[in-house]
Structures are given as C-alpha cells and as structure tokens.
Design an enzyme around this catalytic site. Structure first.
Site, PDB file in Angstrom:
ATOM      1  N   LEU A   1      -5.266  21.445 -21.886  1.00 17.30           N
ATOM      2  CA  LEU A   1      -4.761  20.086 -21.738  1.00 17.30           C
ATOM      3  C   LEU A   1      -4.012  19.963 -20.423  1.00 17.30           C
ATOM      4  O   LEU A   1      -3.189  20.832 -20.083  1.00 17.30           O
ATOM      5  CB  LEU A   1      -3.814  19.727 -22.892  1.00 17.30           C
ATOM      6  CG  LEU A   1      -4.425  19.614 -24.291  1.00 17.30           C
ATOM      7  CD1 LEU A   1      -3.333  19.328 -25.325  1.00 17.30           C
ATOM      8  CD2 LEU A   1      -5.487  18.534 -24.336  1.00 17.30           C
TER       9      LEU A   1
ATOM     10  N   ALA B   1      12.895  34.469 -13.399  1.00 20.25           N
ATOM     11  CA  ALA B   1      13.069  35.870 -13.804  1.00 20.25           C
ATOM     12  C   ALA B   1      12.010  36.251 -14.818  1.00 20.25           C
ATOM     13  O   ALA B   1      11.554  35.420 -15.598  1.00 20.25           O
ATOM     14  CB  ALA B   1      14.452  36.110 -14.396  1.00 20.25           C
TER      15      ALA B   1
ATOM     16  N   ASP C   1      11.099  41.318 -23.079  1.00 21.16           N
ATOM     17  CA  ASP C   1      10.028  40.464 -23.597  1.00 21.16           C
ATOM     18  C   ASP C   1       9.851  40.642 -25.099  1.00 21.16           C
ATOM     19  O   ASP C   1       9.802  39.674 -25.865  1.00 21.16           O
ATOM     20  CB  ASP C   1       8.706  40.800 -22.897  1.00 21.16           C
ATOM     21  CG  ASP C   1       8.601  40.216 -21.499  1.00 21.16           C
ATOM     22  OD1 ASP C   1       9.413  39.341 -21.151  1.00 21.16           O
ATOM     23  OD2 ASP C   1       7.691  40.636 -20.759  1.00 21.16           O
TER      24      ASP C   1
END
Length: 370
Positions: free
Chosen positions: A69, A135, A166
């Site tokens: 999209l 970052a 993460d």
C-alpha cells in the site's frame, strides 16, 4: 491454536516488529503485513537467500499475508483504514511521529476502532529527548550500557553476536499485546503500547545493575561475576583453536573439576567469589584446556557434574542433538530449515506455516474487506 480469530495489521520492518507478529502467526493469528511500494520490507534483501527472499526475512515473516500500500495516496490510506477497522492489533516500528503524519496514530485509529490494541516499537520510545534520533540495535544497546559490560579480552567493547535489543524489545511488545488482549475481554477497549529498545535493553540487566544502583563505581567487566571475573564462568581456548565454556560457579562444580585436576588448593580462591583474586585459577585452567582439542575435552567431561559446553558454530547449533530431539528445527517442503516456535503448549501446539509471503501476494484480500 491460542490466537485463532485474532487479526493483526503489521506495518513493521526489519526485526523487532516482524518477530513479534510472526510469533502471533505461529499460534494462529491472521497477520497482514503491509509493505511499502518498491522493495517492500528491506529485510527481504538482507543477507543470504535460499529461496524467493532472504533467510533473515523468512525467519521473521513466515505465515503472514503481504499487501503493498502506498500510504501517501488516498487509495492506500483508505485501504489501510479498512484493514485497521476490522483488526484486533496494529503494530508499527517507524520513528515517532511518522504514523501521525500519515494519519494512523493511536488517537485516530482507536477513535475508529476502540477495541484496537496499538503497539509501537522504536529505538528510544515515543517521547523523551532521543525520540527522533535514528538508531538500530547496536546503538540502543550502547545507550543502555550493555556494551560497557561486553568486552573482549583486549578490554574493548565487543560487537554482540545477537541482536539483543531487537529481540528483547520484541518479546516485551508481545507480552504487552497479549496482556492488552486479555484485559480487553473485561473492558471492551484496546490500549496503546509503547516499547523502547533502549529501555528493554536496560531492563535486561537486572543481574548486573548492582554497582550502579547501589551508588558504586562502574564495574570492571573482567572482574565481575558473569563477564570475566570468575574462573568457572569463562571462555577457554582449546588446542585446536576451538573454545569451551565453564558456565556454573557453584562450589560443587568447582570442587568436582579442580579435584579431578588435583588442584583442590585453588578452591578457596573461588569460594571468595569473583574478582582479581581468581586470576591464578583462570590462568591454570587456560593452560590445562590448551592441552587438548575440543572434542577430547568434551569426552573427558562426560559423566562429570560440571557445567561445561562447547562453543558451537551455527551449523553445529542447528545439528545439536538436544534441539533436534525437541523438534526445535523444522524442515519445509523445499528442504529449508526453520526454527520452531519456542513456546510449546501441550493442548494447543503452534502450527507454523513454513512459508514467507511474496511481496503483495495477498493484495486481493483488500477487495474482500470492503
């Protein structure tokens, strides 16, 4: 499966958000990955590929549906609004402010769909002086103090082998989403979740924050309990250029190993806890372990009550007999290997789809959701 019937709209890219939504897909959620025109999620093209996309991408995006999209167009925004109106969870990982500029901030979407659980994962959170800084994982670990404790033998901060910020932020976000969905049963309303990778990294240091929180000086990693100050929590070289680790500091392990090596005289140094005084024990064990190759040492340790492990390569880790016995490695119909979902339910086990979506492969679902 636990999350059947839950619909997730996922605008996240790279690792933290996609890893969160993949975990939900593994347990039955319908995850619609909304990708930008062009290359889609940059993770599709990072690293080695063994199929239509990179291994990195499929390890964080299996089992999802993909639609492209253009959120700068009226048609693209309208389509995303329709998806969000029917969704239970919305996940995004852009810099703070991006979703508001596009018209997909928490206030806008929750006004349209009060039951929506809205989750943002960012480097530094949605407010505060760092919110607009660029970052990734390494920088947030550095800000959080993680790298100040992660040194090589040269005493210089070392590059971590795992994207800890993460993954830890992803798992915090997952727990936040699940808690919000659970609470929604009672209130009928969703909630806004703000997860900072910097904050998640700091929160992952409960066992080493003692000196800082107690007003003591910055610790020297090479003298601390889990970063080099203990002979029995240490990495050692072997004769063939490989490495092993001792990973348990309990005195029973110390006595078992030093007794077999006929050096019980060194036990009192270990009984004093970690610190520079353990240097003679470390130097003794370094000399011992350099005397044989890794395989011979692992055979020598068999049957001993000592916490010891080989430093496996990635190939050896995938072939590890314990992981294989537990079904932790799955193989798809193309012969590609996948890491199985970690959470193992007895009554409703995960049924992961071992296939990543092609870019915009499921665009037709937009027509089905008018």
């Amino acid at each position: 499966m636990k999350l059947e019937g839950v619909k997730v709209v996922d605008l996240s890219v790279f690792l933290p958000g996609p890893y969160l939504t993949m975990a939900m897909a593994d347990h039955g959620a319908e995850v619609i990955k909304v990708e930008p025109p062009g290359e889609g999620d940059p993770g599709r093209h990072i690293g080695v590929a063994d199929g239509p996309s990179s291994v990195f991408f499929r390890n964080a995006n299996r089992g999802k549906k993909s639609v492209v999209l253009d959120l700068k167009s009226d048609a693209g925004r309208d389509a995303l609004y329709r998806l969000c109106d029917a969704a239970d969870v919305f996940v995004e990982s852009y810099r703070p402010g991006v979703m508001r500029r596009l018209g997909f901030d928490w206030e806008t979407l929750s006004a349209r769909n009060p039951r929506l659980v809205y989750c943002s994962i960012s480097a530094f959170g949605q407010d505060g002086p760092y919110r607009d800084l660029p970052a990734h994982d390494l920088a947030t670990e550095a800000y959080a103090g993680v790298l100040s404790l992660t040194h090589g033998r040269d005493g210089v901060p070392a590059m971590p082998g795992m994207a800890a910020a993460d993954i830890v932020s992803s798992l915090h976000a997952l727990s936040g989403v699940v808690m919000a969905l659970y609470r929604r049963h009672a209130t009928g309303r969703g909630d806004r979740i703000d997860v900072s990778m910097q904050h998640a990294s700091l929160a992952a240091l409960p066992n080493v924050m003692g000196p800082a929180m107690a007003g003591r000086p910055q610790p020297d990693p090479k003298h601390e309990r889990t970063t080099g100050g203990s002979a029995f929590y240490q990495v050692y070289d072997t004769a063939d250029g490989r490495h092993l680790v001792l990973g348990g500091q309990e005195i029973k392990f110390v006595r078992n190993l030093l007794g077999r090596l006929e050096r019980l005289d060194l036990v009192p140094l270990c009984e004093r806890g970690p610190g520079p005084h353990q240097a003679p024990v470390i130097e003794f064990l370094r000399g011992v372990f350099r005397g044989k190759p890794l395989a011979e040492w692992m055979a020598w340790f068999e049957g001993m009550d000592v916490s010891v492990a080989p430093v496996n390569t990635l190939h050896e880790a995938l072939d590890d007999p314990n992981l294989r016995a537990q079904g932790a490695i799955l193989t798809d119909d193309r012969g590609r290997e996948h890491i199985a979902p970690v959470v193992r339910y007895a009554l409703e086990p995960a049924r992961p789809s071992l296939r990543e979506p092609g870019l915009d492969e499921h665009h037709s679902i937009l027509d089905d959701r008018h």
